[in-house]
Design a protein around this motif. Structure first.
Motif, mmCIF file in Angstrom:
data_model
loop_
_atom_site.group_PDB
_atom_site.id
_atom_site.type_symbol
_atom_site.label_atom_id
_atom_site.label_comp_id
_atom_site.label_asym_id
_atom_site.label_seq_id
_atom_site.Cartn_x
_atom_site.Cartn_y
_atom_site.Cartn_z
ATOM 1 N N THR A 212 0.853 -1.205 0.079
ATOM 2 C CA THR A 212 -0.201 -0.043 -0.044
ATOM 3 C C THR A 212 0.673 1.154 -0.171
ATOM 4 N N VAL A 213 1.816 1.153 0.896
ATOM 5 C CA VAL A 213 2.908 2.277 0.783
ATOM 6 C C VAL A 213 3.537 2.480 -0.522
ATOM 7 N N GLU A 214 4.093 1.587 -1.283
ATOM 8 C CA GLU A 214 4.547 1.695 -2.365
ATOM 9 C C GLU A 214 3.462 2.062 -3.434
ATOM 10 N N ARG A 215 2.350 1.626 -3.490
ATOM 11 C CA ARG A 215 1.436 2.234 -4.300
ATOM 12 C C ARG A 215 1.126 3.809 -4.159
ATOM 13 N N ARG A 216 0.870 3.973 -2.859
ATOM 14 C CA ARG A 216 0.609 5.546 -2.733
ATOM 15 C C ARG A 216 1.825 6.566 -3.109
ATOM 16 N N MET A 217 3.043 5.843 -2.980
ATOM 17 C CA MET A 217 4.058 6.558 -3.211
ATOM 18 C C MET A 217 4.464 6.947 -4.630
ATOM 19 N N GLN A 218 4.017 5.975 -5.288
ATOM 20 C CA GLN A 218 4.159 6.061 -6.757
ATOM 21 C C GLN A 218 3.022 7.089 -7.464
ATOM 22 N N ARG A 219 1.898 7.170 -6.789
ATOM 23 C CA ARG A 219 0.853 8.234 -6.981
ATOM 24 C C ARG A 219 1.395 9.634 -6.570
ATOM 25 N N ILE A 220 1.879 9.758 -5.532
ATOM 26 C CA ILE A 220 2.440 11.131 -5.058
ATOM 27 C C ILE A 220 3.568 11.305 -6.056
ATOM 28 N N LEU A 221 4.575 10.583 -6.448
ATOM 29 C CA LEU A 221 5.536 10.898 -7.511
ATOM 30 C C LEU A 221 4.881 11.386 -8.747
ATOM 31 N N ARG A 222 3.843 10.700 -9.230
ATOM 32 C CA ARG A 222 3.389 11.260 -10.494
ATOM 33 C C ARG A 222 2.465 12.748 -10.035
ATOM 34 N N SER A 223 1.684 12.718 -8.935
ATOM 35 C CA SER A 223 1.078 13.995 -8.772
ATOM 36 C C SER A 223 2.052 15.205 -8.675
ATOM 37 N N LEU A 224 3.341 14.922 -8.425
ATOM 38 C CA LEU A 224 4.240 16.039 -8.137
ATOM 39 C C LEU A 224 5.052 16.212 -9.308
ATOM 40 N N ASP A 225 4.989 15.318 -10.398
ATOM 41 C CA ASP A 225 5.913 15.377 -11.249
ATOM 42 C C ASP A 225 7.206 14.932 -10.875
ATOM 43 N N ALA A 226 7.472 14.039 -10.183
ATOM 44 C CA ALA A 226 8.897 13.930 -9.585
ATOM 45 C C ALA A 226 9.346 12.476 -9.815
ATOM 46 N N THR A 227 10.669 12.458 -9.824
ATOM 47 C CA THR A 227 11.035 10.916 -10.220
ATOM 48 C C THR A 227 11.730 10.147 -8.974
ATOM 49 N N THR A 228 12.206 11.009 -8.003
ATOM 50 C CA THR A 228 12.538 10.688 -6.708
ATOM 51 C C THR A 228 11.913 11.074 -5.377
ATOM 52 N N ARG A 229 12.069 10.414 -4.201
ATOM 53 C CA ARG A 229 11.499 10.850 -3.249
ATOM 54 C C ARG A 229 11.834 12.402 -2.854
ATOM 55 N N PHE A 230 13.263 12.314 -2.891
ATOM 56 C CA PHE A 230 14.033 13.624 -2.586
ATOM 57 C C PHE A 230 13.328 14.838 -3.418
ATOM 58 N N GLN A 231 13.056 14.688 -4.788
ATOM 59 C CA GLN A 231 12.686 15.535 -5.487
ATOM 60 C C GLN A 231 11.067 15.729 -5.140
ATOM 61 N N ALA A 232 10.343 14.821 -4.778
ATOM 62 C CA ALA A 232 9.033 15.090 -4.362
ATOM 63 C C ALA A 232 8.953 15.858 -3.187
ATOM 64 N N GLY A 233 9.612 15.524 -2.349
ATOM 65 C CA GLY A 233 9.570 16.339 -1.029
ATOM 66 C C GLY A 233 10.049 17.846 -1.179
#
Length: 300
Positions: A269-290
């Motif tokens: 569930t965490v992995e799926r939600r993280m992928q959705r967050i990355l797409r929402s923010l047009d980011a490729t890494t967690r650091f970039q998303a943050g």
């Protein structure tokens, strides 16, 4: 004289029972001489003289001129009022003295040591009860008992490794708090005027205003800016509050497995939600998303 003696009523004002006994006799027999009083109370002359001097100093009696000297009792209402005023003046003087002692106690780097589990728990409770503005806490296992309320602002930095279970996360979210990897020590700062610093399992050092207290305040402020919000504030944008929370945990350096354990959900569930967050923010890494979430005001 009757053998019965009434209960003293002036002790609270600093009048001993024997002074009061002689004063009562004088009220019944004003303008008595010392010899008269000695006979009335059946005391030796030196004892009567000693207590007469006490009555004169207390303002409960006055002495007439001439010989033999005669003693006149003060009017009870006026005498008691004078004694009460003196008592109040003594209390004020004592309070001023206490402030001087407090100033001496709070010399630079002055401290007290509190020992024992019960005494330490009681002091932590008292410190929070006396707080007027804010309580700052660095916390890690074993947890400090926080009593949030009464309009006092709480800011708490939790050790990331300490928040290992979902119920611990829920408890932490009840206060304004952040997370930090490897919180260096346990600490409570109250109104920026006092600190409780555990130094051993059953030992706490309490600090008043001092250079060491100033250093601990600077340490907390530094760690607060370095820590990550545990419960970000939703301010619009494509992220839900749950997504913001997940991103904050990820930005703090937690793995998907650790995040899943803290949130009480499956790792998938965490992995799926993280992928959705990355797409929402047009980011490729967690650091970039943050980074992008912070730039857009999506994280507190």
């Amino acid at each position: 004289m009757h053998s019965y003696q009434p209960a003293p009523v002036l002790e609270a004002l600093g009048v001993c029972s024997e002074d009061e006994q002689l004063y009562r006799v004088l009220l019944a027999r004003p303008e008595s001489t010392a010899t008269d009083l000695a006979a009335l109370v059946d005391w030796p002359a030196h004892r009567v003289s000693r207590h007469l001097r006490s009555l004169l100093s207390l303002g409960l009696a006055s002495r007439t001129p001439g010989r033999p000297a005669r003693y006149v009792p003060a009017v009870p209402e006026a005498a008691v009022e004078l004694l009460a005023l003196r008592k109040q003046a003594a209390i004020v003087e004592a309070r001023l003295g206490a402030s001087v002692l407090t100033a001496e106690f709070r010399q630079p780097d002055a401290f007290t040591v509190i020992r024992g589990t019960e005494a330490i728990a009681q002091r932590f409770y008292q410190a929070q009860q006396c707080a007027r503005e804010e309580v700052l806490v660095l916390d890690r296992l074993p947890y400090t008992l926080l009593r949030v309320g009464r309009g006092v602002s709480y800011r708490t930095i939790y050790d990331m490794a300490s928040l290992a279970e979902p119920d611990e996360l829920v408890a932490a979210r009840s206060t304004g708090c952040r997370m930090l990897r490897d919180v260096p020590l346990k600490l409570m700062l109250v109104d920026r005027r006092a600190a409780l610093l555990p130094t051993a399992p059953d030992v706490v050092v309490e600090l008043g205003p001092s250079s060491l207290l100033d250093a601990l305040l600077r340490l907390f402020d530094l760690l607060w800016h370095q820590s990550s919000p545990l419960t970000p504030t939703l301010s619009g944008g494509p992220l839900s509050s749950e997504d913001q929370q997940l991103l904050s945990l990820a930005a703090a350096g937690l793995t998907d497995q650790a995040i899943a354990r803290r949130l009480g959900v499956a790792q998938r569930t965490v992995e799926r939600r993280m992928q959705r967050i990355l797409r929402s923010l047009d980011a490729t890494t967690r650091f970039q998303a943050g980074l992008r979430a912070g730039q857009q005001g999506l994280l507190a």
